[in-house]
Design a protein around this motif. Structure first.
Motif, short mmCIF file in Angstrom:
data_model
loop_
_atom_site.label_atom_id
_atom_site.label_comp_id
_atom_site.label_asym_id
_atom_site.label_seq_id
_atom_site.Cartn_x
_atom_site.Cartn_y
_atom_site.Cartn_z
N PHE A 2 0.68 -1.16 -0.08
CA PHE A 2 0.05 0.15 -0.13
C PHE A 2 0.80 1.21 -0.10
O PHE A 2 0.51 2.19 -0.56
CB PHE A 2 -0.92 0.16 1.25
N ARG A 3 2.14 1.18 0.76
CA ARG A 3 2.89 2.38 0.78
C ARG A 3 3.57 2.63 -0.58
O ARG A 3 3.59 3.81 -1.12
CB ARG A 3 3.99 2.00 1.90
N LEU A 4 3.76 1.49 -1.46
CA LEU A 4 4.06 1.55 -2.90
C LEU A 4 3.21 2.36 -3.61
O LEU A 4 3.32 3.10 -4.43
CB LEU A 4 4.66 0.39 -3.40
N LEU A 5 1.82 1.72 -3.43
CA LEU A 5 0.61 2.62 -4.21
C LEU A 5 0.63 3.90 -4.04
O LEU A 5 0.30 4.74 -4.68
CB LEU A 5 -0.69 1.90 -3.75
N TYR A 6 0.65 4.48 -2.60
CA TYR A 6 0.71 5.74 -2.17
C TYR A 6 1.89 6.44 -2.88
O TYR A 6 1.35 7.79 -3.30
CB TYR A 6 0.58 5.75 -0.56
N LEU A 7 2.81 6.01 -2.99
CA LEU A 7 4.19 6.63 -3.51
C LEU A 7 3.78 6.82 -4.77
O LEU A 7 4.25 7.92 -5.31
CB LEU A 7 5.27 5.79 -3.15
N ILE A 8 3.39 5.74 -5.43
CA ILE A 8 3.04 5.93 -7.02
C ILE A 8 1.85 7.11 -7.32
O ILE A 8 2.10 7.95 -8.34
CB ILE A 8 2.50 4.70 -7.58
N LEU A 9 0.88 7.18 -6.50
CA LEU A 9 -0.15 7.82 -6.76
C LEU A 9 0.20 9.51 -6.31
O LEU A 9 -0.13 10.45 -7.00
CB LEU A 9 -1.44 7.65 -5.99
N LEU A 10 0.92 9.74 -5.20
CA LEU A 10 1.04 10.95 -4.65
C LEU A 10 2.45 11.41 -4.51
O LEU A 10 2.57 12.51 -4.07
CB LEU A 10 0.38 11.22 -3.28
N GLY A 11 3.34 10.65 -4.64
CA GLY A 11 4.65 10.89 -4.53
C GLY A 11 5.08 11.74 -5.55
O GLY A 11 4.99 11.83 -6.59
N SER A 42 11.41 5.80 -12.04
CA SER A 42 10.24 5.01 -12.52
C SER A 42 10.87 3.66 -12.71
O SER A 42 10.17 2.67 -12.69
CB SER A 42 9.80 5.81 -13.84
N VAL A 43 12.37 3.39 -12.92
CA VAL A 43 12.88 2.15 -12.98
C VAL A 43 12.69 1.41 -11.81
O VAL A 43 12.40 0.29 -11.81
CB VAL A 43 14.41 2.30 -13.62
N LYS A 44 13.06 2.16 -10.42
CA LYS A 44 12.97 1.44 -9.39
C LYS A 44 11.37 1.03 -9.09
O LYS A 44 11.15 -0.04 -8.42
CB LYS A 44 13.56 2.36 -8.07
N ILE A 45 10.62 2.08 -9.38
CA ILE A 45 9.20 1.70 -9.01
C ILE A 45 8.80 0.53 -10.00
O ILE A 45 8.04 -0.40 -9.55
CB ILE A 45 8.24 2.85 -9.59
N PHE A 46 9.11 0.51 -11.16
CA PHE A 46 8.79 -0.71 -12.00
C PHE A 46 9.44 -2.04 -11.31
O PHE A 46 8.55 -2.94 -11.28
CB PHE A 46 9.28 -0.59 -13.39
N SER A 47 10.52 -1.88 -10.80
CA SER A 47 10.92 -3.22 -10.22
C SER A 47 10.23 -3.77 -9.14
O SER A 47 10.02 -4.93 -8.84
CB SER A 47 12.45 -2.91 -9.75
N ALA A 48 9.61 -2.65 -8.32
CA ALA A 48 8.99 -2.94 -7.16
C ALA A 48 7.43 -3.61 -7.49
O ALA A 48 7.01 -4.38 -7.03
CB ALA A 48 8.72 -1.87 -6.21
N VAL A 49 6.97 -2.75 -8.46
CA VAL A 49 5.78 -3.32 -9.14
C VAL A 49 5.82 -4.38 -9.56
O VAL A 49 4.80 -5.32 -9.47
CB VAL A 49 5.23 -2.24 -9.96
N ARG A 50 6.79 -5.07 -10.32
CA ARG A 50 7.00 -6.34 -10.96
C ARG A 50 6.85 -7.35 -10.03
O ARG A 50 6.43 -8.43 -10.11
CB ARG A 50 8.24 -6.37 -11.94
N PHE A 51 7.66 -6.97 -8.63
CA PHE A 51 7.47 -7.93 -7.79
C PHE A 51 6.51 -8.36 -7.08
O PHE A 51 6.03 -9.62 -6.91
CB PHE A 51 8.61 -7.57 -6.71
N ARG A 61 0.37 6.40 -13.90
CA ARG A 61 1.40 7.45 -13.47
C ARG A 61 2.39 7.54 -14.37
O ARG A 61 2.94 8.74 -14.55
CB ARG A 61 1.85 7.26 -11.90
N PHE A 62 2.97 6.52 -14.93
CA PHE A 62 4.04 6.31 -15.65
C PHE A 62 3.81 5.77 -17.17
O PHE A 62 3.09 5.08 -17.58
CB PHE A 62 5.16 5.51 -15.08
N VAL A 63 4.67 6.34 -18.02
CA VAL A 63 4.74 5.64 -19.28
C VAL A 63 5.37 4.61 -19.48
O VAL A 63 6.78 4.32 -19.19
CB VAL A 63 5.33 6.61 -20.48
#
Length: 233
Positions: free
Chosen positions: A132-141, A150-159, A182-184
């Motif tokens: 959920f913290r990841l989701l919050y970071l993506i939406l409002l971070g 976005s590369v680090k975010i993608f890695s976390a999302v893929r996990f 949020r990201f392309v």
């Protein structure tokens, strides 16, 4: 503290919700005779309160897979001044996504595995809260370098998307939806997420069992301080 939000009464630990703490303090100073504190409706307040009190992972269970609801919920947390992220960075969140929360020392307690082959008190609460913290970071971070981060975010999302045992299907679906909103994402990234997301309909009930079994069926394990226990194991 008893406070009415909209048309519903709540008993709230105000130390966890700074905005309401300030609201009650102001009302008490302005009108010392008040015996009841009333605030207007706050969108998805019941869900937000459940997350604060019991862990943010419960927000995934309470809502559908409609991304708009999560935008509303995160904005409510922001309005309430609840510090979802604290000092956590994306690197900290990625680490929390991968760890298991085990309150008991399973070897010392000699707790046998249950019939499904999972330790009785072994669960993924830390990981699921981190999702959920990841989701919050993506939406409002806010990101200093959105391309690099976005590369680090993608890695976390893929996990999250790939771990069908640790994260329920709603969590995986909404985290991916938030990322793509949020990201392309490149065609290669989308293909990678598609491969990670594949699961058969037959396994959906098993995934649900995996998600609830460690928290709902066996409940939260009682707090126990083995350091003060003199009994033999």
């Amino acid at each position: 503290m008893a406070i009415k939000i909209g048309d519903k009464n709540h008993d709230i630990d105000l130390s966890k919700i700074p905005y309401l703490s300030a609201f009650v303090d102001f009302q008490a100073r302005a009108q010392p005779q008040l015996t009841e504190f009333i605030h207007g409706p706050i969108p998805l307040f019941d869900v937000a309160l459940k997350g604060v009190e019991s862990g943010y992972r419960h927000c995934f269970r309470a809502l559908s897979t409609n991304l708009t609801q999560y935008h509303t919920l995160c904005n409510t947390y922001d309005f309430l001044c609840v510090d979802i992220l604290g000092e956590l960075t994306i690197d900290n969140i990625k680490y929390e996504l991968t760890i298991d929360d085990i309150k008991f020392d399973l070897k010392r307690a000699k707790i046998n595995e249950d019939r499904c082959g999972m330790p009785l008190y072994d669960d993924y609460r830390v990981s699921r809260n981190a999702a959920f913290r990841l989701l919050y970071l993506i939406l409002l971070g806010e990101f200093k370098d959105e391309v690099k981060d976005s590369v680090k975010i993608f890695s976390a999302v893929r996990f999250v998307v790939s771990d069908h045992k640790r994260f329920m299907w709603k969590t995986r679906k909404i985290v991916r939806a938030a990322y793509e909103d949020r990201f392309v994402s490149s065609a290669k990234q989308r293909a990678s997420l598609d491969r990670s997301a594949k699961t058969s309909p037959v396994n959906l009930s098993a995934e649900y069992y995996s998600d609830v079994s460690t928290e709902l069926w066996w409940s939260e394990p009682p707090e126990y301080d083995y350091a003060t226990d003199d009994s033999d194991f």
